[in-house]
Motif scaffolding. Structure first.
Motif, PDB file in Angstrom:
ATOM      1  N   GLY A  26      -6.693  -7.891  -0.343  1.00 33.72           N
ATOM      2  CA  GLY A  26      -5.683  -8.119   0.566  1.00 33.72           C
ATOM      3  C   GLY A  26      -5.922  -7.822   2.016  1.00 33.72           C
ATOM      4  N   TRP A  27      -5.107  -7.337   2.934  1.00 30.12           N
ATOM      5  CA  TRP A  27      -5.453  -7.336   4.518  1.00 30.12           C
ATOM      6  C   TRP A  27      -5.736  -5.849   4.660  1.00 30.12           C
ATOM      7  N   PRO A  28      -6.253  -5.434   5.657  1.00 28.54           N
ATOM      8  CA  PRO A  28      -6.630  -4.254   6.045  1.00 28.54           C
ATOM      9  C   PRO A  28      -5.128  -3.485   6.319  1.00 28.54           C
ATOM     10  N   ILE A  29      -5.012  -2.248   5.838  1.00 24.98           N
ATOM     11  CA  ILE A  29      -4.030  -1.183   5.863  1.00 24.98           C
ATOM     12  C   ILE A  29      -3.918  -0.449   6.992  1.00 24.98           C
ATOM     13  N   ASN A  30      -2.951  -0.882   7.859  1.00 25.37           N
ATOM     14  CA  ASN A  30      -2.380  -0.345   9.196  1.00 25.37           C
ATOM     15  C   ASN A  30      -1.229  -0.813   9.667  1.00 25.37           C
ATOM     16  N   ASN A  31      -0.627   0.294  10.469  1.00 20.10           N
ATOM     17  CA  ASN A  31       0.657  -0.085  11.366  1.00 20.10           C
ATOM     18  C   ASN A  31       0.537  -1.682  12.041  1.00 20.10           C
ATOM     19  N   LYS A  60      -2.214  -0.500  -2.457  1.00 18.27           N
ATOM     20  CA  LYS A  60      -2.304   0.405  -1.195  1.00 18.27           C
ATOM     21  C   LYS A  60      -1.534  -0.455  -0.083  1.00 18.27           C
ATOM     22  N   PHE A  61      -0.636   0.211   0.741  1.00 20.55           N
ATOM     23  CA  PHE A  61       0.079  -0.469   1.788  1.00 20.55           C
ATOM     24  C   PHE A  61       0.704   0.573   2.563  1.00 20.55           C
ATOM     25  N   TYR A  62       0.802   0.022   4.091  1.00 20.53           N
ATOM     26  CA  TYR A  62       1.485   0.867   5.088  1.00 20.53           C
ATOM     27  C   TYR A  62       2.878   0.485   5.033  1.00 20.53           C
ATOM     28  N   SER A  63       3.859   1.706   4.994  1.00 20.36           N
ATOM     29  CA  SER A  63       5.205   1.527   4.917  1.00 20.36           C
ATOM     30  C   SER A  63       5.999   1.830   6.384  1.00 20.36           C
ATOM     31  N   ARG A  64       6.621   1.014   6.780  1.00 17.68           N
ATOM     32  CA  ARG A  64       7.642   1.321   7.933  1.00 17.68           C
ATOM     33  C   ARG A  64       9.097   1.711   7.760  1.00 17.68           C
ATOM     34  N   ARG A  65       9.523   1.453   6.387  1.00 18.12           N
ATOM     35  CA  ARG A  65      10.738   1.738   5.673  1.00 18.12           C
ATOM     36  C   ARG A  65      10.737   2.547   4.600  1.00 18.12           C
ATOM     37  N   SER A  66      11.773   3.271   4.444  1.00 16.92           N
ATOM     38  CA  SER A  66      11.977   3.920   2.898  1.00 16.92           C
ATOM     39  C   SER A  66      13.042   2.570   2.408  1.00 16.92           C
ATOM     40  N   SER A 168       0.116  -5.598   5.900  1.00 20.50           N
ATOM     41  CA  SER A 168      -0.708  -4.226   5.399  1.00 20.50           C
ATOM     42  C   SER A 168      -0.307  -3.989   4.044  1.00 20.50           C
ATOM     43  N   VAL A 169      -0.993  -4.759   3.183  1.00 25.34           N
ATOM     44  CA  VAL A 169      -0.845  -4.720   1.499  1.00 25.34           C
ATOM     45  C   VAL A 169      -1.947  -5.316   1.124  1.00 25.34           C
ATOM     46  N   ALA A 170      -2.372  -4.513   0.048  1.00 20.72           N
ATOM     47  CA  ALA A 170      -3.613  -4.739  -0.834  1.00 20.72           C
ATOM     48  C   ALA A 170      -3.590  -4.285  -1.990  1.00 20.72           C
ATOM     49  N   ALA A 171      -4.220  -4.936  -3.088  1.00 22.75           N
ATOM     50  CA  ALA A 171      -4.153  -4.517  -4.615  1.00 22.75           C
ATOM     51  C   ALA A 171      -5.403  -3.714  -4.567  1.00 22.75           C
ATOM     52  N   ILE A 172      -5.563  -2.617  -5.369  1.00 13.86           N
ATOM     53  CA  ILE A 172      -6.603  -1.925  -5.799  1.00 13.86           C
ATOM     54  C   ILE A 172      -7.069  -2.572  -7.295  1.00 13.86           C
ATOM     55  N   PHE A 173      -8.168  -3.176  -7.125  1.00 11.30           N
ATOM     56  CA  PHE A 173      -8.636  -4.171  -8.175  1.00 11.30           C
ATOM     57  C   PHE A 173      -9.933  -3.593  -8.864  1.00 11.30           C
TER      58      PHE A 173
END
Length: 179
Positions: A26-31, A60-66, A168-173
């Motif tokens: 995926g892409w790098p995980i950050n805000n 793995k991902f970055y969350s900005r909302r619930s 900002s999301v990626a699979a753990i593969f």
């Protein structure tokens, strides 16, 4: 079993366990700057392909909302195609902001083939932030797609605002060990 055979079995099991490679797809995980305000959005990252067979063992991902989120694996009909079959998905009820890691139990893991890609669905407003880049649309996209595992879909709709995005999301593969 004799002590020698037990020792050899333990050594072999350790070697196999240590030969399993894990990587983030995926892409790098950050805000990032933006987050989707629409609901019912499905995105597929047609450029983020699995390079070998294996399993998605987490996300793995970055969350900005619930909000609820579906993290998905898709199989394109051909490379970079937006005609895809949903292979598997993980529903996450996201709570809070920041970096999130979801580890999947053995029976929740998603088997992937070389060439499969990651995607996600926001049933409500977006959770994962994105940044934009210059260039053409790099994602397959569809409004209100209620996809079922094992079914092929045309996920081709135009993203009208800043269509080249990095989320900002990626699979753990876990790469399948080669014999």
């Amino acid at each position: 079993m004799s002590p020698i055979l037990q020792t050899l079995a333990l050594i072999l099991a350790t070697l196999v366990a240590n030969s399993i490679q894990q990587e983030l797809k995926g892409w790098p995980i950050n805000n990032r700057i933006y987050v989707d305000s629409g609901s019912g959005l499905t995105f597929v990252a047609k450029d983020i392909t699995f390079s070998a067979a294996g399993q998605v063992i987490g996300w793995k991902f970055y969350s900005r909302r619930s909000n609820p989120l579906y993290l998905q694996v898709w199989r394109p009909k051909s490379p970079r195609s937006c005609t895809l079959t949903l292979i598997g998905e993980t529903r996450v009820d996201v709570s809070g902001t920041g970096i999130k890691t979801v580890n999947l139990a053995e029976n929740e893991r998603i088997s992937v083939q070389k060439g499969d890609v990651i995607g996600w669905k926001n049933p409500k407003t977006g959770v994962i932030p994105f940044s934009t880049n210059s260039g053409a649309q790099n994602l397959c996209f569809k409004y209100y797609l209620n996809a079922e595992v094992g079914t092929e879909y045309d996920v081709t709709q135009r993203i009208t605002w800043r269509p080249n995005r990095s989320y900002s999301v990626a699979a753990i593969f876990s790469v399948q060990p080669q014999p």
